[in-house]
Design an enzyme around this catalytic site. Sequence first.
Site, mmCIF file in Angstrom:
data_model
loop_
_atom_site.group_PDB
_atom_site.id
_atom_site.type_symbol
_atom_site.label_atom_id
_atom_site.label_comp_id
_atom_site.label_asym_id
_atom_site.label_seq_id
_atom_site.Cartn_x
_atom_site.Cartn_y
_atom_site.Cartn_z
ATOM 1 N N ARG A 193 0.821 -1.213 0.000
ATOM 2 C CA ARG A 193 0.000 0.000 0.000
ATOM 3 C C ARG A 193 0.858 1.269 0.000
ATOM 4 N NH1 ARG A 193 -2.051 1.387 4.603
ATOM 5 N NH2 ARG A 193 -2.509 -0.728 5.252
ATOM 6 N N TYR A 206 -16.680 18.351 -13.860
ATOM 7 C CA TYR A 206 -17.025 16.941 -14.044
ATOM 8 C C TYR A 206 -18.054 16.530 -12.982
ATOM 9 C CZ TYR A 206 -16.593 11.896 -13.825
ATOM 10 O OH TYR A 206 -16.867 10.554 -13.782
ATOM 11 N N ASP A 221 -7.841 20.468 -12.629
ATOM 12 C CA ASP A 221 -8.104 19.154 -13.218
ATOM 13 C C ASP A 221 -7.717 19.265 -14.692
ATOM 14 O OD1 ASP A 221 -9.244 16.947 -14.528
ATOM 15 O OD2 ASP A 221 -10.922 16.815 -13.126
ATOM 16 N N LYS A 225 -8.522 8.508 -18.747
ATOM 17 C CA LYS A 225 -8.873 9.124 -20.020
ATOM 18 C C LYS A 225 -7.658 9.173 -20.960
ATOM 19 C CE LYS A 225 -12.735 9.627 -17.776
ATOM 20 N NZ LYS A 225 -13.093 10.842 -17.050
HETATM 21 C C1 PLP Z 1 -13.537 11.103 -15.743
HETATM 22 C C2 PLP Z 1 -13.149 12.352 -15.080
HETATM 23 C C3 PLP Z 1 -12.839 12.379 -13.718
HETATM 24 C C4 PLP Z 1 -12.986 11.152 -12.827
HETATM 25 O O1 PLP Z 1 -12.023 10.173 -13.119
HETATM 26 P P1 PLP Z 1 -12.281 8.600 -12.928
HETATM 27 O O2 PLP Z 1 -10.975 8.013 -13.386
HETATM 28 O O3 PLP Z 1 -13.456 8.229 -13.790
HETATM 29 O O4 PLP Z 1 -12.551 8.369 -11.480
HETATM 30 C C5 PLP Z 1 -12.420 13.572 -13.159
HETATM 31 N N1 PLP Z 1 -12.309 14.697 -13.911
HETATM 32 C C6 PLP Z 1 -12.609 14.711 -15.222
HETATM 33 C C7 PLP Z 1 -12.471 15.978 -15.994
HETATM 34 C C8 PLP Z 1 -13.026 13.540 -15.856
HETATM 35 O O5 PLP Z 1 -13.337 13.573 -17.161
#
Ligand code: PLP
Length: 361
Positions: free
Chosen positions: A52, A103, A174, A199
């Site tokens: 961990r 998001y 983000d 993504k």
């Molecule tokens: C998908 C997404 C998230 C969340 O990420 P996960 O890997 O699905 O938990 C956060 N911010 C943005 C802009 C996203 O597109």
Amino acid sequence: MTEDSPAPTSDLRPATLAVTAGRPPHTSDEPLNVPITMASTYVAGGDREYGRYGNPTWAAFEDALGALEGGRALSFSSGLAAVATVLDLVGHDSLVVAPRNSYSGTILQLADLESRGRIRAELVDVRDTDAVVKACDDAALVWLESPTNPALEIADIPAIEAAAHAAGAYLVVDNTFATPILQRPLELGADLVVHSVTKYLAGHSDALMGAIVTRDDELLAVLKGRRDLIGAVPGTLEAFLALRGLRTLHLRVERAQTNATELARRLAGHRALDEVRYPGFGGIVSIVLAQGAMAADLLTHKTSLWVHATSLGGVESTFERRRRWKSEPATIPDALVRLSVGIEDVEDLWADLSRALDDLG
Ligand SMILES: *Cc1c(COP(=O)(O)O)cnc(C)c1O
């Protein structure tokens, strides 16, 4: 024979960093890539000790992403695990400022924290820089997403950075949509960058992972402590796949952007559409169907190449009507379809999409 490999430094360009950062030293008969290390525990006496607390495969991914963003990275089990870890930095009853079209998962986390009396959240129109700057006044944390998902709004990061720091707040960006190929928020003064690695960074729609990047070693230690404690750590295979994906990030982002630019140009003024949103960079285009939500749903079932699926940033083109999710903010148009443009041949993508649009009548 061992030869010291040159450590990747920040004077290397992004394409070179994407390919070279996080590799082991060049040692005869050793693999070029960091292998998948399956280990729940390590022989005692070192820094890792337990699965961990660290893993060589995560570390390789973190080195590579850190180099690309110009900071040091920590990987998490998902993007939302990274979001939760960042939002947990602020004290009880602190003010968090965030785009109202963040998001949806981020919005849900803010609402959850607020409903439990943990924080106060102020949601802002991120395009309205004056309003955002004003909201920064007594903020403890300013959250930005630019472009926002899926409204594709752009924030004035330098102006908001100044206001956030004048108020003594953390500035978090983000950077999932832009990726470090197109935008490096730490260079613009952000304290923290958050990614849904799921993504573009991983890029092949086969792994869930998240990350936080910072230049601040104290913050890094606090966040690492939270990760150790909560245990929101990635799987080793996921980290390996994400690093494999990262090696081609620059090529994928460049091609997706070229395709998206061309599709946005051809879609503009299409009679089936009320609106085409494209911020001028990146691989996401959002369209609003003139005939409403039903036409939008119909469109997502009329194509053969474009896959009806949530998520984005994979090599393959996908799309969905975002408001099919009850959790999507009501400020997102009901008939908005978010296109995640992949790296296929743009003529095939256009033929498939324009045929489906024309079919709507
Ligand atoms: C998908 C997404 C998230 C969340 O990420 P996960 O890997 O699905 O938990 C956060 N911010 C943005 C802009 C996203 O597109």
